[in-house]
Design an enzyme around this catalytic site. Structure first.
Site, PDB file in Angstrom:
ATOM      1  N   LYS A 112     -27.607  -3.107  19.092  1.00 15.11           N
ATOM      2  CA  LYS A 112     -26.640  -2.338  17.983  1.00 15.11           C
ATOM      3  C   LYS A 112     -27.379  -1.256  17.691  1.00 15.11           C
ATOM      4  O   LYS A 112     -26.830   0.505  16.961  1.00 15.11           O
ATOM      5  CB  LYS A 112     -27.361  -2.872  16.948  1.00 15.11           C
ATOM      6  CG  LYS A 112     -26.212  -3.981  16.198  1.00 15.11           C
ATOM      7  CD  LYS A 112     -25.795  -5.240  15.351  1.00 15.11           C
ATOM      8  CE  LYS A 112     -24.659  -5.860  15.375  1.00 15.11           C
ATOM      9  NZ  LYS A 112     -24.701  -7.200  15.569  1.00 15.11           N
TER      10      LYS A 112
HETATM   11  C1  LIG Z   1     -23.874  -8.514  16.552  1.00 18.94           C
HETATM   12  C2  LIG Z   1     -24.523  -9.085  17.166  1.00 18.94           C
HETATM   13  C3  LIG Z   1     -23.378  -9.618  17.925  1.00 18.94           C
HETATM   14  C4  LIG Z   1     -21.578  -9.855  17.916  1.00 18.94           C
HETATM   15  O1  LIG Z   1     -21.173  -8.425  18.557  1.00 18.94           O
HETATM   16  P1  LIG Z   1     -19.858  -7.870  17.951  1.00 18.94           P
HETATM   17  O2  LIG Z   1     -19.934  -6.816  17.737  1.00 18.94           O
HETATM   18  O3  LIG Z   1     -19.845  -7.969  16.200  1.00 18.94           O
HETATM   19  O4  LIG Z   1     -18.693  -8.707  18.383  1.00 18.94           O
HETATM   20  C5  LIG Z   1     -23.783 -10.242  19.018  1.00 18.94           C
HETATM   21  N1  LIG Z   1     -25.249 -10.888  20.047  1.00 18.94           N
HETATM   22  C6  LIG Z   1     -25.905  -9.679  18.512  1.00 18.94           C
HETATM   23  C7  LIG Z   1     -27.554 -10.153  19.417  1.00 18.94           C
HETATM   24  C8  LIG Z   1     -25.625  -9.455  17.815  1.00 18.94           C
HETATM   25  O5  LIG Z   1     -26.813  -8.625  17.351  1.00 18.94           O
END
Ligand SMILES: *Cc1c(COP(=O)(O)O)cnc(C)c1O
Length: 462
Positions: A112
């Site tokens: 993120k």
């Molecule tokens: C947020 C997240 C996901 C999922 O991603 P999306 O964009 O919500 O599908 C997968 N793995 C980790 C470690 C995350 O923080």
């Protein structure tokens, strides 16, 4: 570039407004009016380019009218300069067919950061010429909260209120949020679970008093700018494996469908994506939707991969919009039905076209642990639970000899209890967060009610 709502009934906006807005006023999500396309020559020219230069080429059409190349390059240089690997998102080879794309070299150790570091700078730039301040209110089960807080701490004209369920995020995740002491960061531990926190945030956005007094904004993946930033690493990885001359598949640990939708955007832009594997854990609404058309809510079961523990995947609406032939009125009807009945049956023709590009898998805790052990025993590599789920899905998909890139979305140290349970190895915290357990924490604990949270937010930001 102009952006339109998936429900066809909100004003079209430019990139700057779409970045600050979050959700469209008709309840839909913003998407570009058309998908820009890079020619094979333009994609080939990315070979050997840095992450930042790749980012400028890929994002240029989306920010047209709001940022020129120099401005975009300066923002990307600053955002990705905070990553601790010179390649920003390095590609690691596991065996003859499988690669991992390490997306966790940002400040909070999860993918993120790739989007939120840029979003923080975009907020600051776009707000600098306005008199209004922004109030970001969000709920987090861990990764979004820490990434947003790191990206927005100390920035002008933004107050951040981040709700996490008290006692239900890992110690590392909590401390990554609560040890940030910048005065514009407000951490709230809600006496409830994640769904309670999320419900309160949604209620805040719908509350006329809060809306009247605050300029509310979202940092979750309904925000278009976040998805746009994630398109870049699909190009970056595929070009390193031979695109545009050689197709590449991706396996994506999926929760809210944001990350894998960015892969879809890359494909629409002309990147030869052989397949996008939507990997889910036992909370498998997307696997049911893509395999049988059954998009219906079930109870969320907590797992070792909490960022994939979802009931509904907001960004799936963006795919449904395209599959419906971009018919906003039809989609608004479908989403209304879904919101009242909590289920939707995806029409057969839409499902067939989705399956041209997407496949899906459901991986339970045994499958996850097996993938962790395979990576460790066979390749000497320790993966986190989210990555393990996608790796398991990648290894069971039938792709001939197409190279498969699994997105490694979190550093294993972020989920070290689960990693230790599966592999016997307790991953060390990277140096950049080594002092985490010595730092002072600051947060307030509040009851899980709209009244309590609203009063708290209005007192500090109103
Ligand atoms: C947020 C997240 C996901 C999922 O991603 P999306 O964009 O919500 O599908 C997968 N793995 C980790 C470690 C995350 O923080």
């Amino acid at each position: 570039m102009e952006y339109i709502s998936t429900r066809g009934n909100a004003p079209a906006l430019g990139f700057e407004d779409v970045t600050l807005a979050g959700l469209a006023s008709d309840g839909g999500l913003y998407v570009p009016r058309e998908w820009p396309v890079l020619t094979a020559g333009e994609i080939a020219s990315l070979a050997g380019k840095s992450y930042v230069e790749t980012a400028v080429t890929v994002m240029r059409p989306f920010v047209a009218g709001a940022l020129d190349d120099d401005a975009l390059r300066a923002l990307c240089t600053e955002a990705y300069g905070r990553f601790d690997h010179a390649a920003v998102t390095p590609l690691v080879q596991l065996d003859a067919q499988h690669w991992l794309l390490e997306l966790f070299h940002g400040p909070t150790l999860a993918f993120k950061d790739v989007a939120l570091q840029l979003l923080g700078l975009l907020f600051e730039r776009f707000l600098s010429t306005r008199d209004t301040a922004l109030t970001v209110v969000g709920a987090t089960s861990g990764d979004t909260g820490s990434a947003a807080i790191d990206a927005l701490a100390g920035r002008d004209k933004v107050e951040v209120f981040m709700l996490h369920p008290a006692g239900r995020v890992s110690d590392v995740q909590r401390r990554q949020m609560t040890t940030v002491l910048a005065p514009n960061i407000h951490n709230i531990a809600v006496e409830g679970d994640f769904d309670d926190a999320q419900r309160i945030v949604k209620a805040m956005f719908a509350d006329s008093e809060a809306r009247g007094r605050l300029n509310l904004s979202a940092v979750n993946s309904i925000n278009w700018a976040r998805l746009m930033a994630q398109v870049v690493y699909y190009f970056y990885a595929a070009v390193r494996l031979g695109a545009p001359d050689r197709p590449v598949a991706f396996s994506v640990p999926t929760g809210n469908f944001g990350d894998v939708f960015a892969g879809y955007v890359a494909a629409r832009m002309g990147l030869p994506v052989a397949r996008l594997i939507v990997a889910t854990n036992v909370n498998d609404i997307l696997h049911r939707a893509l395999s049988s058309g059954d998009y219906s809510c079930e109870r969320v079961e907590p797992t070792a991969a909490p960022s994939m523990d979802i009931q509904v995947s907001s960004n799936f609406e963006r795919l449904l919009f395209d599959l419906s032939g971009r018919d906003g009125a039809a989609l608004a009807g479908m989403m209304d039905e879904f919101e009242t009945t909590k289920k939707l049956s995806i029409p057969a023709d839409m499902l067939v076209s989705a399956r041209d590009l997407f496949s899906s898998a459901r991986v339970d805790s045994d499958g996850m642990a097996m993938a962790m052990r395979w990576a460790h025993d066979k390749c000497g590599y320790v993966v986190d639970p989210h990555t393990a789920i996608a790796l398991s899905a990648a290894r069971s998909d039938d792709l001939g000899d197409v190279p498969v890139v699994t997105l490694a979305t979190a550093h294993p140290a972020k989920f070290r209890e689960a990693v230790e349970r599966a592999t016997g190895i307790r991953p060390a915290l990277p140096a950049r967060v080594a002092g985490l357990f010595d730092r002072q924490e600051r947060f307030d604990t509040l009851p899980a009610t709209l009244d309590a949270i609203r009063a708290y937010v209005l007192e500090r930001a109103g």
